[in-house]
Design a protein around this motif. Structure first.
Motif, PDB file in Angstrom:
ATOM      1  N   ALA A  52     -33.220  51.696-108.295  1.00  0.00           N
ATOM      2  CA  ALA A  52     -33.138  50.438-107.541  1.00  0.00           C
ATOM      3  C   ALA A  52     -32.396  50.647-106.223  1.00  0.00           C
ATOM      4  O   ALA A  52     -32.793  50.104-105.179  1.00  0.00           O
ATOM      5  CB  ALA A  52     -32.447  49.367-108.382  1.00  0.00           C
ATOM      6  N   ASP A  53     -31.343  51.432-106.266  1.00  0.00           N
ATOM      7  CA  ASP A  53     -30.572  51.721-105.058  1.00  0.00           C
ATOM      8  C   ASP A  53     -31.418  52.498-104.053  1.00  0.00           C
ATOM      9  O   ASP A  53     -31.438  52.182-102.864  1.00  0.00           O
ATOM     10  CB  ASP A  53     -29.303  52.505-105.425  1.00  0.00           C
ATOM     11  CG  ASP A  53     -28.410  52.744-104.235  1.00  0.00           C
ATOM     12  OD1 ASP A  53     -28.049  51.761-103.547  1.00  0.00           O
ATOM     13  OD2 ASP A  53     -28.060  53.928-103.978  1.00  0.00           O
ATOM     14  N   ILE A  54     -32.132  53.504-104.526  1.00  0.00           N
ATOM     15  CA  ILE A  54     -32.993  54.309-103.650  1.00  0.00           C
ATOM     16  C   ILE A  54     -34.103  53.439-103.057  1.00  0.00           C
ATOM     17  O   ILE A  54     -34.418  53.546-101.861  1.00  0.00           O
ATOM     18  CB  ILE A  54     -33.578  55.512-104.414  1.00  0.00           C
ATOM     19  CG1 ILE A  54     -32.474  56.551-104.648  1.00  0.00           C
ATOM     20  CG2 ILE A  54     -34.755  56.140-103.660  1.00  0.00           C
ATOM     21  CD1 ILE A  54     -32.894  57.714-105.517  1.00  0.00           C
ATOM     22  N   ILE A  55     -34.692  52.587-103.874  1.00  0.00           N
ATOM     23  CA  ILE A  55     -35.775  51.717-103.397  1.00  0.00           C
ATOM     24  C   ILE A  55     -35.260  50.796-102.289  1.00  0.00           C
ATOM     25  O   ILE A  55     -35.877  50.678-101.228  1.00  0.00           O
ATOM     26  CB  ILE A  55     -36.386  50.910-104.564  1.00  0.00           C
ATOM     27  CG1 ILE A  55     -37.149  51.857-105.495  1.00  0.00           C
ATOM     28  CG2 ILE A  55     -37.294  49.798-104.042  1.00  0.00           C
ATOM     29  CD1 ILE A  55     -37.534  51.247-106.829  1.00  0.00           C
ATOM     30  N   LYS A  56     -34.121  50.182-102.527  1.00  0.00           N
ATOM     31  CA  LYS A  56     -33.566  49.255-101.534  1.00  0.00           C
ATOM     32  C   LYS A  56     -33.241  49.985-100.229  1.00  0.00           C
ATOM     33  O   LYS A  56     -33.596  49.520 -99.149  1.00  0.00           O
ATOM     34  CB  LYS A  56     -32.309  48.581-102.090  1.00  0.00           C
ATOM     35  CG  LYS A  56     -31.734  47.544-101.154  1.00  0.00           C
ATOM     36  CD  LYS A  56     -30.561  46.821-101.765  1.00  0.00           C
ATOM     37  CE  LYS A  56     -30.021  45.784-100.804  1.00  0.00           C
ATOM     38  NZ  LYS A  56     -28.852  45.094-101.367  1.00  0.00           N
ATOM     39  N   LYS A  57     -32.582  51.137-100.337  1.00  0.00           N
ATOM     40  CA  LYS A  57     -32.221  51.884 -99.130  1.00  0.00           C
ATOM     41  C   LYS A  57     -33.463  52.357 -98.375  1.00  0.00           C
ATOM     42  O   LYS A  57     -33.493  52.325 -97.141  1.00  0.00           O
ATOM     43  CB  LYS A  57     -31.331  53.068 -99.497  1.00  0.00           C
ATOM     44  CG  LYS A  57     -29.926  52.644 -99.884  1.00  0.00           C
ATOM     45  CD  LYS A  57     -29.072  53.814-100.313  1.00  0.00           C
ATOM     46  CE  LYS A  57     -27.676  53.324-100.707  1.00  0.00           C
ATOM     47  NZ  LYS A  57     -26.848  54.406-101.228  1.00  0.00           N
ATOM     48  N   SER A  58     -34.478  52.775 -99.097  1.00  0.00           N
ATOM     49  CA  SER A  58     -35.702  53.254 -98.453  1.00  0.00           C
ATOM     50  C   SER A  58     -36.439  52.123 -97.744  1.00  0.00           C
ATOM     51  O   SER A  58     -36.912  52.290 -96.619  1.00  0.00           O
ATOM     52  CB  SER A  58     -36.631  53.910 -99.483  1.00  0.00           C
ATOM     53  OG  SER A  58     -36.019  55.052-100.023  1.00  0.00           O
ATOM     54  N   VAL A  59     -36.519  50.975 -98.392  1.00  0.00           N
ATOM     55  CA  VAL A  59     -37.191  49.822 -97.779  1.00  0.00           C
ATOM     56  C   VAL A  59     -36.428  49.387 -96.528  1.00  0.00           C
ATOM     57  O   VAL A  59     -37.040  49.109 -95.482  1.00  0.00           O
ATOM     58  CB  VAL A  59     -37.334  48.661 -98.788  1.00  0.00           C
ATOM     59  CG1 VAL A  59     -37.752  47.375 -98.094  1.00  0.00           C
ATOM     60  CG2 VAL A  59     -38.345  49.027 -99.868  1.00  0.00           C
ATOM     61  N   ILE A  60     -35.119  49.358 -96.591  1.00  0.00           N
ATOM     62  CA  ILE A  60     -34.318  48.979 -95.421  1.00  0.00           C
ATOM     63  C   ILE A  60     -34.526  49.985 -94.287  1.00  0.00           C
ATOM     64  O   ILE A  60     -34.699  49.606 -93.125  1.00  0.00           O
ATOM     65  CB  ILE A  60     -32.824  48.863 -95.797  1.00  0.00           C
ATOM     66  CG1 ILE A  60     -32.605  47.638 -96.680  1.00  0.00           C
ATOM     67  CG2 ILE A  60     -31.955  48.786 -94.551  1.00  0.00           C
ATOM     68  CD1 ILE A  60     -31.214  47.549 -97.293  1.00  0.00           C
ATOM     69  N   GLU A  86     -46.540  52.611 -97.809  1.00  0.00           N
ATOM     70  CA  GLU A  86     -46.748  53.999 -98.246  1.00  0.00           C
ATOM     71  C   GLU A  86     -45.618  54.904 -97.767  1.00  0.00           C
ATOM     72  O   GLU A  86     -45.211  55.827 -98.470  1.00  0.00           O
ATOM     73  CB  GLU A  86     -48.105  54.519 -97.768  1.00  0.00           C
ATOM     74  CG  GLU A  86     -49.291  53.850 -98.427  1.00  0.00           C
ATOM     75  CD  GLU A  86     -49.294  53.985 -99.946  1.00  0.00           C
ATOM     76  OE1 GLU A  86     -48.924  55.049-100.472  1.00  0.00           O
ATOM     77  OE2 GLU A  86     -49.677  53.005-100.611  1.00  0.00           O
ATOM     78  N   LEU A  87     -45.096  54.638 -96.576  1.00  0.00           N
ATOM     79  CA  LEU A  87     -43.978  55.413 -96.052  1.00  0.00           C
ATOM     80  C   LEU A  87     -42.739  55.219 -96.929  1.00  0.00           C
ATOM     81  O   LEU A  87     -42.044  56.188 -97.276  1.00  0.00           O
ATOM     82  CB  LEU A  87     -43.687  55.002 -94.604  1.00  0.00           C
ATOM     83  CG  LEU A  87     -42.589  55.743 -93.871  1.00  0.00           C
ATOM     84  CD1 LEU A  87     -42.927  57.219 -93.743  1.00  0.00           C
ATOM     85  CD2 LEU A  87     -42.408  55.134 -92.473  1.00  0.00           C
ATOM     86  N   ALA A  88     -42.477  53.972 -97.304  1.00  0.00           N
ATOM     87  CA  ALA A  88     -41.334  53.689 -98.187  1.00  0.00           C
ATOM     88  C   ALA A  88     -41.525  54.363 -99.542  1.00  0.00           C
ATOM     89  O   ALA A  88     -40.586  54.974-100.078  1.00  0.00           O
ATOM     90  CB  ALA A  88     -41.168  52.174 -98.361  1.00  0.00           C
TER      91      ALA A  88
END
Length: 137
Positions: A52-60, A86-88
């Motif tokens: 969840a942390d990785i997903i949030k940081k990547s989307v931001i 796709e990049l995220a």
């Protein structure tokens, strides 16, 4: 009489000890399994939080680097939205270690479906937070 009492007591102990031992062994096995399950759940929870942390940081990060620039230029088309998505996802997959990927697959079944839904949810949450922040100002 004393001798008979001791004999009865010894026979009674001989009969009770195997039953008591079996009960203790079973209790220890149950407690051991309970501890293993708790440890397993704890590890799985850590992987979910990690993801969840990785997903949030990547989307931001994708939002700041890619999306904001396109929005400034009015170039955030549906094709660019898909490209940002796709990049995220690519960024997330590169950051997740193999153990996390295996754990998430074990928990959710399909890693790609999980990531797709989490990226969408994160984008939506961030968008809603942005709207709430703007309305307060």
């Amino acid at each position: 009489m004393k001798q008979e009492m001791q004999t009865v007591l010894v026979q009674l102990l001989i009969a009770i000890i195997p039953i008591l031992s079996a009960f203790i062994v079973r209790l220890l096995n149950l407690k051991s399994n309970e501890i293993k399950q708790h440890t397993k759940n704890s590890k799985l929870d850590k992987y979910v939080d990690y993801a969840a942390d990785i997903i949030k940081k990547s989307v931001i990060a994708v939002n700041q680097i890619f999306v904001d620039k396109l929005k400034e230029q009015n170039g955030f088309t549906p094709e660019k939205q898909k490209e940002a998505f796709e990049l995220a996802k690519k960024k997330i997959l590169s950051m997740l270690n193999e153990d996390a990927k295996k754990a998430l697959t074990m928990i959710y079944g399909d890693l790609n479906t999980f990531l797709d839904s989490q990226i969408e949810a994160t984008v939506n949450n961030l968008k809603n937070q942005s709207i709430e922040k703007e309305s307060k100002e």
